[in-house]
Design a protein around this motif. Structure first.
Motif, short mmCIF file in Angstrom:
data_model
loop_
_atom_site.label_atom_id
_atom_site.label_comp_id
_atom_site.label_asym_id
_atom_site.label_seq_id
_atom_site.Cartn_x
_atom_site.Cartn_y
_atom_site.Cartn_z
N SER A 83 -2.41 -1.44 -23.26
CA SER A 83 -3.01 -1.47 -24.59
C SER A 83 -3.13 -2.74 -25.29
CB SER A 83 -2.98 -0.33 -25.18
OG SER A 83 -1.63 0.04 -25.48
N ASP A 84 -1.82 -3.42 -25.09
CA ASP A 84 -1.40 -4.48 -25.97
C ASP A 84 -2.53 -5.48 -26.13
OD1 ASP A 84 -0.28 -6.92 -24.30
OD2 ASP A 84 -0.23 -4.97 -23.23
N VAL A 85 -2.49 -6.36 -27.32
CA VAL A 85 -3.43 -7.11 -27.54
C VAL A 85 -3.42 -8.59 -26.59
CG1 VAL A 85 -4.41 -8.72 -29.14
CG2 VAL A 85 -3.53 -6.69 -29.95
N ARG A 86 -2.29 -8.67 -26.14
CA ARG A 86 -2.11 -9.97 -25.25
C ARG A 86 -2.81 -9.62 -23.94
NH1 ARG A 86 3.71 -12.49 -24.69
NH2 ARG A 86 3.37 -12.72 -27.05
N SER A 87 -2.73 -8.37 -23.61
CA SER A 87 -3.23 -8.15 -22.07
C SER A 87 -4.66 -8.21 -22.31
CB SER A 87 -2.87 -6.70 -21.87
OG SER A 87 -1.45 -6.63 -21.28
N ARG A 88 -5.26 -7.58 -23.40
CA ARG A 88 -6.67 -7.65 -23.61
C ARG A 88 -7.17 -9.04 -23.71
NH1 ARG A 88 -8.72 -2.74 -27.84
NH2 ARG A 88 -7.21 -1.31 -27.00
N ILE A 89 -6.65 -9.91 -24.33
CA ILE A 89 -6.93 -11.34 -24.59
C ILE A 89 -6.84 -12.07 -23.21
CG2 ILE A 89 -6.29 -13.56 -25.51
CD1 ILE A 89 -5.50 -12.24 -28.12
N HIS A 90 -5.85 -11.87 -22.49
CA HIS A 90 -5.73 -12.44 -20.93
C HIS A 90 -6.95 -11.86 -20.18
CE1 HIS A 90 -4.05 -13.91 -17.27
NE2 HIS A 90 -3.91 -12.75 -16.67
N GLY A 91 -7.44 -10.75 -20.41
CA GLY A 91 -8.65 -10.17 -19.66
C GLY A 91 -9.85 -10.88 -20.07
N LEU A 92 -9.90 -10.97 -21.32
CA LEU A 92 -11.18 -11.58 -21.81
C LEU A 92 -11.22 -12.93 -21.48
CD1 LEU A 92 -11.10 -10.14 -25.23
CD2 LEU A 92 -12.84 -9.54 -23.40
N ALA A 201 -9.66 -13.18 -31.84
CA ALA A 201 -8.23 -13.78 -31.52
C ALA A 201 -8.45 -14.70 -30.45
CB ALA A 201 -7.33 -12.54 -31.29
N SER A 202 -9.27 -14.19 -29.30
CA SER A 202 -9.38 -15.01 -28.20
C SER A 202 -10.13 -16.19 -28.53
CB SER A 202 -10.27 -14.04 -27.07
OG SER A 202 -10.55 -14.95 -25.91
N LEU A 203 -11.24 -16.22 -29.35
CA LEU A 203 -11.77 -17.40 -29.66
C LEU A 203 -10.99 -18.40 -30.40
CD1 LEU A 203 -15.54 -16.49 -31.17
CD2 LEU A 203 -14.88 -18.04 -29.19
N ARG A 204 -10.37 -18.23 -31.24
CA ARG A 204 -9.25 -18.84 -31.98
C ARG A 204 -8.36 -19.42 -30.94
NH1 ARG A 204 -7.90 -14.45 -36.54
NH2 ARG A 204 -9.73 -14.97 -38.18
N ALA A 205 -8.13 -18.84 -29.90
CA ALA A 205 -6.97 -19.51 -29.12
C ALA A 205 -7.56 -20.47 -28.03
CB ALA A 205 -6.41 -18.35 -28.25
N LYS A 206 -8.86 -20.10 -27.66
CA LYS A 206 -9.57 -20.98 -26.62
C LYS A 206 -9.78 -22.47 -27.33
CE LYS A 206 -11.50 -17.93 -23.44
NZ LYS A 206 -12.67 -17.12 -22.60
N LEU A 207 -10.40 -22.35 -28.61
CA LEU A 207 -11.08 -23.37 -29.30
C LEU A 207 -9.89 -24.05 -29.78
CD1 LEU A 207 -13.91 -21.78 -31.25
CD2 LEU A 207 -13.91 -23.21 -29.10
N ARG A 208 -8.60 -23.68 -29.88
CA ARG A 208 -7.52 -24.20 -30.33
C ARG A 208 -7.57 -24.59 -31.90
NH1 ARG A 208 -4.98 -28.12 -25.60
NH2 ARG A 208 -4.75 -25.99 -23.92
#
Length: 228
Positions: A83-92, A201-208
């Protein structure tokens, strides 16, 4: 709709398949990652959604998701106890379209399945626009659904692209969370709110570019157009 259920527990799969069948789904059950990949040869075999449990006996579920995404654009919903956010972001980041945490309510799961399938149908019906958006170093091609930063293409999932394109059409304007969920997920279901946070959160990370999407507390989000 045909649905591919990837679940190694036969008892869980049988119970879930029965529920899905009562709601009109034609369920194919794969007990391992390899069975799932074989079912998707050559081009998804007409499945509307893949329901992917991450606890598989032969391969890591994340690895299976990455392989599925290379073979087909069929929406993938991950099902996991992580359920942690990091695992979710990794999946996305691997191409999953949504993420459901165990234990889940059956109504919640059905809502998510319908949400990703509705959005896919909408994309296929309206995917022919000729416009593009440029925001400093960010280029968003609406017709090809491609995003680049300083000329380098950034791989986004369907929902990530839809979210970015929505905010980018009106830079500086605050979009309410309810409005974003309605337009991107095409549902008013409140449980989607947490998924929205993960996608941002995933968008922010991918776009840096963590400052590109600003959180407006208690309201929603807005895109802050970069100056260069």
């Amino acid at each position: 709709m045909r649905l591919l259920l990837v679940e190694d527990d036969n008892h869980v799969a049988a119970a879930l398949s029965a529920v899905l069948a009562r709601h009109g789904f034609d369920v194919t059950h794969a007990r391992s990652g390899e069975e799932a990949l074989q079912a998707l040869v050559p081009e998804g075999d007409g499945f509307g959604v893949v329901l992917l449990d991450l606890g598989l006996p032969d391969q890591d579920g994340y690895e299976v998701c990455g392989k599925i995404r290379k073979r087909t654009s069929t929406p993938v919903i991950m099902v996991t106890a992580r359920s942690d956010v990091r695992s979710r972001i990794h999946g996305l980041n691997l191409g999953a379209d949504d993420y459901v945490v165990k234990p889940y309510d059956t109504g919640e799961l059905l809502a998510r399945i319908h949400a990703v399938s509705r959005r896919t149908v909408h994309e296929e019906a309206t995917g022919g626009t000729e416009t593009g958006l440029r925001l400093g170093p960010v280029r968003i091609e609406l017709s090809t659904r491609q995003v680049s930063v300083n000329g380098s293409v950034v791989q986004l999932t369907r929902k990530e692209f839809d979210l970015l394109a929505l905010l980018a059409q009106r830079p500086g304007v605050v979009f309410r969370r309810e409005q974003i969920i309605s337009e991107v997920w095409r549902t008013s279901w409140e449980g989607t709110g947490r998924t929205l946070e993960v996608h941002v959160a995933s968008l922010r990370a991918k776009l840096r570019m963590p400052a590109l999407i600003e959180t407006v507390r208690g309201v929603g989000y807005r895109l802050v157009a970069p100056t260069a």
